[in-house]
Design a protein around this motif. Structure first.
Motif, PDB file in Angstrom:
ATOM      1  N   LEU A  95       0.812  -1.213   0.000  1.00 50.75           N
ATOM      2  CA  LEU A  95       0.000   0.000   0.000  1.00 50.75           C
ATOM      3  C   LEU A  95       0.846   1.263   0.000  1.00 50.75           C
ATOM      4  O   LEU A  95       0.334   2.356  -0.252  1.00 50.75           O
ATOM      5  CB  LEU A  95      -0.924   0.023   1.230  1.00 50.75           C
ATOM      6  N   LEU A  96       2.130   1.122   0.290  1.00 50.15           N
ATOM      7  CA  LEU A  96       3.011   2.274   0.449  1.00 50.15           C
ATOM      8  C   LEU A  96       4.432   1.856   0.121  1.00 50.15           C
ATOM      9  O   LEU A  96       4.879   0.805   0.565  1.00 50.15           O
ATOM     10  CB  LEU A  96       2.941   2.769   1.904  1.00 50.15           C
ATOM     11  N   ASN A  97       5.136   2.679  -0.668  1.00 48.96           N
ATOM     12  CA  ASN A  97       6.517   2.339  -0.989  1.00 48.96           C
ATOM     13  C   ASN A  97       7.452   3.511  -0.685  1.00 48.96           C
ATOM     14  O   ASN A  97       7.019   4.569  -0.223  1.00 48.96           O
ATOM     15  CB  ASN A  97       6.641   1.888  -2.450  1.00 48.96           C
ATOM     16  N   LEU A  98       8.735   3.313  -0.941  1.00 47.15           N
ATOM     17  CA  LEU A  98       9.731   4.327  -0.618  1.00 47.15           C
ATOM     18  C   LEU A  98       9.489   5.632  -1.370  1.00 47.15           C
ATOM     19  O   LEU A  98       9.710   6.716  -0.833  1.00 47.15           O
ATOM     20  CB  LEU A  98      11.130   3.800  -0.943  1.00 47.15           C
ATOM     21  N   ASP A  99       9.042   5.535  -2.603  1.00 44.38           N
ATOM     22  CA  ASP A  99       8.766   6.738  -3.377  1.00 44.38           C
ATOM     23  C   ASP A  99       7.651   7.557  -2.728  1.00 44.38           C
ATOM     24  O   ASP A  99       7.735   8.796  -2.655  1.00 44.38           O
ATOM     25  CB  ASP A  99       8.377   6.366  -4.808  1.00 44.38           C
TER      26      ASP A  99
END
Length: 230
Positions: free
Chosen positions: A132-136
């Protein structure tokens, strides 16, 4: 309800779901909170609670997409009489720009999901894997939220360091401090603590490595101090 390590605060946890670990404790020791601090991916609020104990004049906001975790965090805030300076909020980090003005915070912390779905580790848990969420997403949010020359503090895995440096540099942030964490003296690091600054200044301080356990499996003196204080 458990005592927050190294403080006189208490925290509500659901042990059947997700309890805090050493990564959160080390991050809250490594991070430095200024006047207005946001803890991203706050979960049940362990990092925010420890920081609130260490930085008594700072206001804290912990955000997370997990409604159940936020409810537990709100109970901990009330239990510790912190309503005047600690707030919990259910929020998808990708919606940050809809909720806050630009440059609203002067320090951030984050204990994000560690696993890249491309790593072929079938976790299926969004708290551990970038589903649901990444580093970017985190780098973009940090660039938007932080004042110039302010910092975000993160705990992550060593093999993701190249990704972290590149993603954050793309959003105008550079690595300023790095500390590797080793389970034992003769083992490789399995965690890293990072400080990234919203500035064009390059070059970073590679700090002395932190060793968690002695050969007999007991905590090293430094880790004991991090957990329990002097």
């Amino acid at each position: 309800m458990d005592q927050v390590a190294g403080t006189n605060y208490y925290i509500y946890q659901d042990r059947s779901d997700f309890s805090y670990g050493i990564d959160a404790v080390l991050l809250s020791n490594f991070a430095k909170a200024k006047k207005h601090h946001m803890d991203l991916c706050t979960g049940n609020g362990i990092v925010a609670l420890r920081l609130a104990y260490f930085y008594q004049k700072t206001s804290f906001l912990g955000v997370d997409i997990d409604e159940k975790a936020i409810e537990l965090f709100e109970k901990s805030i009330a239990q510790n009489n912190l309503n005047d300076r600690v707030t919990a909020m259910k929020l998808d980090i990708k919606d940050i720009e809809k909720q806050f003005p630009k440059h609203s915070f002067d320090s951030l912390s984050v204990n994000p999901p560690y696993l890249d779905p491309k790593d072929n580790i079938a976790s299926g848990d969004y708290k551990r894997q970038e589903l649901l969420l990444n580093l970017d997403d985190i780098a973009k949010a940090a660039n938007y939220l932080l004042e110039p020359y302010s910092k975000i503090y993160m705990v992550h895995r060593p093999h993701r360091l190249p990704d972290i440096v590149v993603k954050f540099k793309n959003y105008g942030m550079n690595l300023r401090r790095l500390r590797a964490v080793k389970p034992f003296q003769n083992k490789k690091a399995n965690m890293i603590l990072l400080e990234l600054e919203k500035s064009s200044k390059e070059g970073f301080d590679y700090m002395n490595e932190l060793v968690v356990y002695n050969a007999d499996g007991t905590y090293t003196d430094e880790v004991k101090e991090i957990y329990y204080g002097k």
